[in-house]
Design an enzyme around this catalytic site. Sequence first.
Site, short mmCIF file in Angstrom:
data_model
loop_
_atom_site.label_atom_id
_atom_site.label_comp_id
_atom_site.label_asym_id
_atom_site.label_seq_id
_atom_site.Cartn_x
_atom_site.Cartn_y
_atom_site.Cartn_z
N ASP A 126 0.88 -1.18 0.00
CA ASP A 126 0.00 0.00 0.00
C ASP A 126 0.91 1.22 0.00
O ASP A 126 2.14 1.09 -0.09
CB ASP A 126 -0.95 -0.02 1.22
CG ASP A 126 -2.30 0.62 0.89
OD1 ASP A 126 -2.30 1.80 0.48
OD2 ASP A 126 -3.33 -0.05 1.03
N HIS A 199 -2.87 3.19 -4.60
CA HIS A 199 -2.25 2.73 -3.34
C HIS A 199 -0.87 2.16 -3.61
O HIS A 199 -0.51 1.08 -3.13
CB HIS A 199 -3.15 1.68 -2.66
CG HIS A 199 -4.39 2.27 -2.03
ND1 HIS A 199 -4.34 3.08 -0.91
CD2 HIS A 199 -5.70 2.17 -2.36
CE1 HIS A 199 -5.58 3.45 -0.58
NE2 HIS A 199 -6.41 2.91 -1.45
N GLU A 263 -9.81 2.74 -5.27
CA GLU A 263 -9.42 4.12 -4.96
C GLU A 263 -8.22 4.59 -5.78
O GLU A 263 -7.19 4.96 -5.22
CB GLU A 263 -9.11 4.24 -3.45
CG GLU A 263 -10.31 3.89 -2.59
CD GLU A 263 -10.03 3.99 -1.10
OE1 GLU A 263 -10.93 4.42 -0.37
OE2 GLU A 263 -8.93 3.64 -0.64
C1 TNX Z 1 -10.85 1.94 2.16
S1 TNX Z 1 -11.63 -0.87 1.38
C2 TNX Z 1 -9.75 1.28 1.64
C3 TNX Z 1 -8.55 1.15 2.49
C4 TNX Z 1 -8.69 1.84 3.82
C5 TNX Z 1 -10.07 1.57 4.37
C6 TNX Z 1 -10.30 2.12 5.74
C7 TNX Z 1 -10.60 -0.49 0.34
C8 TNX Z 1 -10.59 -1.37 -0.81
N1 TNX Z 1 -9.80 0.60 0.46
O1 TNX Z 1 -7.42 1.62 1.78
O2 TNX Z 1 -7.71 1.36 4.68
O3 TNX Z 1 -11.03 2.12 3.49
O4 TNX Z 1 -11.52 1.66 6.30
#
Ligand code: TNX
Length: 464
Positions: A126, A199, A263
């Site tokens: 990440d 990420h 994301e």
């Molecule tokens: C969203 S769930 C993210 C993570 C974060 C999390 C915190 C997901 C696929 N991505 O990068 O740690 O929320 O709740």
Amino acid sequence: SDFQIRKAGMGNEPSAITVTLSDSTTNPEGYRLTVGKNLISIEAGSEKGVFYAFQTLIQLIYPGSRQISKGKTAVPCVSVIDDPQYIWRGIHLDVSRHFFQKEFIFKLLDAMAMHKLNTFHWHLTDDQGWRIEILKYPELTAKGAWRDETLIGHGSETPWKYDGIRYGGFYTRQDVRDVVEYSSRLHINVLPEIEMPGHAVAALISYPGLSCEGSQVPPFNRWGVSGDVFCAGKEDTFTFLEGVLSEVCELFPYEYIHIGGDECPKVKWHECPDCQKRMADNNLKDESELQSYFVKRIAAFLESKGKKIIGWDEILEGGIAESAAVMSWRGSAGGIEAANKGHDVVMTPHSFVYLDYYQSPYNEPLSIGGMLDLKKVYSLLVMPEEITADMRRHIIGAQANIWTEYMTDSRHVEYMVFPRIAALAEVLWSDPADLDYENFKMRMNEQYARYDARGINYRVPYPE
Ligand code: TNX
């Protein structure tokens, strides 16, 4: 672990426990356990079923609520016919935001087996740290596994303050092999996750040529979503990821590889000449289609290695790779869409299974937010009603996700996982018609004693 499995038909000398492999149980994870006056008998269709029968037997013996003295223990007489509803019963652990030693992973795996969970999703990369040794790209662990500082307090409190303490760690290839080996003895599959295209800051810090600008990106030592992502235009990105994934495929025997996909802001891609050229050359109408191109290309590569891909539900955007499975985290919608299109789906809707959320309104350690008590986890409907009957088989299970931005040590992780994971385990294993929260809550009193016996740090419920 050295228990002899006596196959049916090999004589009938008396023994305290008999184990028979037979075809009478159709689910390979199912079993029959009978505790009679002089004999405990286990019947199962495969070693997995035998393993779960023993987990139940251990559960019946411990904790010390039953008499144990001078090497003797009492086992209640029962007849159990049991098999799971879903084949994917998992826990995800983020080891990037905070790193956890291999020994803790073993402890978590033991606890998973105790709850009859069978999939460990290891979130290895990440923005804040790359945690797996890759021989071809040594900078990933020389540089990418370390950060100079970490955010203090909650990410919503600005101005951001940092602790100035260097932090990091990674798993060697041997560590990975050890975890895989340990898991296989517990009939747990290990799903590695290598995040892309977003990420990815830890990878970009190690190899700056893989960013859109092609130069050093700033570290991302707080929580949230960074705009710096892998460049989708440069061939070097694909060479790099294929090199990484080749080693990952070699280390992990499980048929699935998780490629993240969540994301990924598209701002850099929009401004990057290489990304724009890639879009023009491939007739991609927007950056969502570019992400789809990215994931499909990686999926094709992994397929050539005999693997299947799974990704977060964003991989549906811009068109999903034909063979990909989906983890539905932003609620159930992505899972419903994917299953109805014929993709396999693992449900991880955040409001039911995100174990980084608060467990109660009072006196809890700092958490990311949300509110998810034991009862709410227990209320998860794994099978959404919107799935058409013929597509229900595509909902293959669910898992709880442990994002560790606010969990700095393993005791805190345990506190967040237990007892909530027990609720998910029961929901995934049981016939929905048998689910009864009040009954579950009552049975949890014994489960807490089992946690005590194993030295598990769990949240003690309030007295009522
Ligand atoms: C969203 S769930 C993210 C993570 C974060 C999390 C915190 C997901 C696929 N991505 O990068 O740690 O929320 O709740």
